[in-house]
Scaffold this active site. Sequence first.
Site: not given
Ligand code: GCW
Length: 669
Positions: A276, A355, A383
């Site tokens: 990311e 995720d 989340e």
């Molecule tokens: O699911 C995603 C989240 C991000 C997070 C990322 C991760 C910390 O939306 O907010 O960043 O995973 O796990 O690195």
Amino acid sequence: QTSKSYKCWLQYDAVVNQQRKEEYSVIAKVISKQLDSPAADAAAAELKMAFESMLGIHAEVKHEKPEAGVLLSIAESADYLTDEGFEIKKEGSRLLITGKTDKGLLYGAFHLLRGMQTGEPLAKIEGIQNPANPLRMINQWDNIDGSIERGYAGASIFYENNEFTKDLGRIQDYARLLASVGINGVSINNVNVHKIETDMITSVLLPDVAKIADIFRQYGIRLFLSVNFASPIELGDLKTADPLEESVRQWWKNKAEEVYTYIPDFGGFVVKADSEHRPGPFTYGRNHADGSNMLAEALAPFGGLVIWRCFVYNCMQDWRDRKTDRARAAYDHFEPLDGQFLDNVILQIKNGPMDFQVREPVTPLFGAMPKTNQVIEFQVTQEYTGQQRHLCYLVPQWKEVLNFDTYAKGKGSAVKQVVDGSMYEYKHSGIAAVSNIGNDENWTGHTLAQANFYGYGRLTWNPELSSEDIAKEWISQTFGPDESMQQVISHMLHDSWPIYESYTAPLGVGWMVNPEHHYGPNVDGYEYSVWGTYHFADCNGIGVDRTIESGTGYTSQYFKENERYYNSIDTCPDNLLLFFHHVPYTHVLKSGETVIQHIYNTHFEGADEAANLVETWCSLKDRIDPQRFDAVLKRLEEQAEHSKQWRDRINTYFYRKSGIEDKQKRTIY
Ligand code: GCW
């Protein structure tokens, strides 16, 4: 602060059962502690405080052995104990708590208090316990500006306005809560390491970090920091962060040495690299073994660990590309590197391949790397599971994952045996999770979400505990001894994940949420995006074909038994059908319903059940203190209302796409 919601499960309410009170009182007059160490002192202090409030006894803390009392002592040669294990044994009017180290004393003390709070006779509290997992970790995703990435319980307890907090008392209370459930590691900053946080490994912020480490040390918890892979550049020292460049390697070695002058028992680095948009070894044409080994080499002389995350995938995908499959990414990147990592590197792998969705299969990477230390990563913060506004007790989900049979060494090769280090005799392994706490009065936003915090810790200590037993422990410590109340809350908790799943994520579909903040329904919210998160719903059907023959081949990453099980539409379980297969809406499930009818049914039922949670909770009015009763009621009411949004948005979407009517002719818009 001393409100009931603040105290969580460490209420230490007065013991009302007379027989128990007498039994406990015999051992509660003196606390004998034969050594001075931060953790032994913390154990004694906790017992003292608890005896006072539970029994009204002001215990003396002494060095010498009393006739009657609790004896905290170290037995270095106790071969039945691991470094963190303990034994509790009654001898006449003495209760011996023995550890191999002072950490064992701390865990023993909290075990005694848990038993007393749940009203156990001392005979049932006696016994030997060793933690199943060596590493039992919490990751804070806190930023120094005070915000928390994916935090749903207020702001950070660690930072405010780009500084460390002055309220160290709250951090100490957090450490107590963590230690009471066996957590022994905490990383205190977000894995997305922003500008100011990059300085946490320099003399600018290390003095503050060291203060926090001092607090956690008292409670047997090692402090870790998330680091920026590009630190040598970001901090202005070098022009490159190439892990094979000598100057970079030396930079990290110096850095490690510096960190350890401030924090002698520093745990190590947590790293999100090439993920990311975070920097990583890919920039230099290097792989993740190169990147992590460089840091590992720097930390090794001090006993530090590199916790390297496997959340590496293409986040700039073209939605028109049906061949790239994000679910494959972790395995494709890391499995080929098995054997190349140093032994103080640990790969931290999210429980599912996508995720933290409401429902996902287990990542095929577990068990697939016999020569590489692995840690599983769960997400306690909700989340994708209701953001602590909806009730969702996650212990059953985590247990399902830990009990999942990978077949890595044939039948009976559960994930929990991979991560506890027994399957391949890893040097380091265990369980990590993203924290769900913030500075809300009750720590977790939803008071009942305290159960996830509690349950997570307990599972890391002992994954064999049942979800029901964990819930019972938590409820009785948190809300008291009323058994019928306990049963009602336990049912609510255990119904909650299935209820949430039923109105948000049918048959293994994920991501039908609003982009960015991820709260609330939006079926196509992620459908035409760059994130690799699609369901491919059209007028005929829905689901992602991940089979070998016609799909992305993701199923082939599993060991044979699981590959066959998921790859075949005949054996693939209903609750993951759309994760693995694309099917018409008229496809008949194992349940006997069609896919479309299942969607309608579960959404109507789910919203009804969410409404029932409100009623059920109301039946407990007057049996729970008003502050917590009202706070929970408010959340449940919001959930009931919001679940109708989910129901109507999803049902309407699929009705419009498919043109197929609900057999029961309920209202769809
Ligand atoms: O699911 C995603 C989240 C991000 C997070 C990322 C991760 C910390 O939306 O907010 O960043 O995973 O796990 O690195």
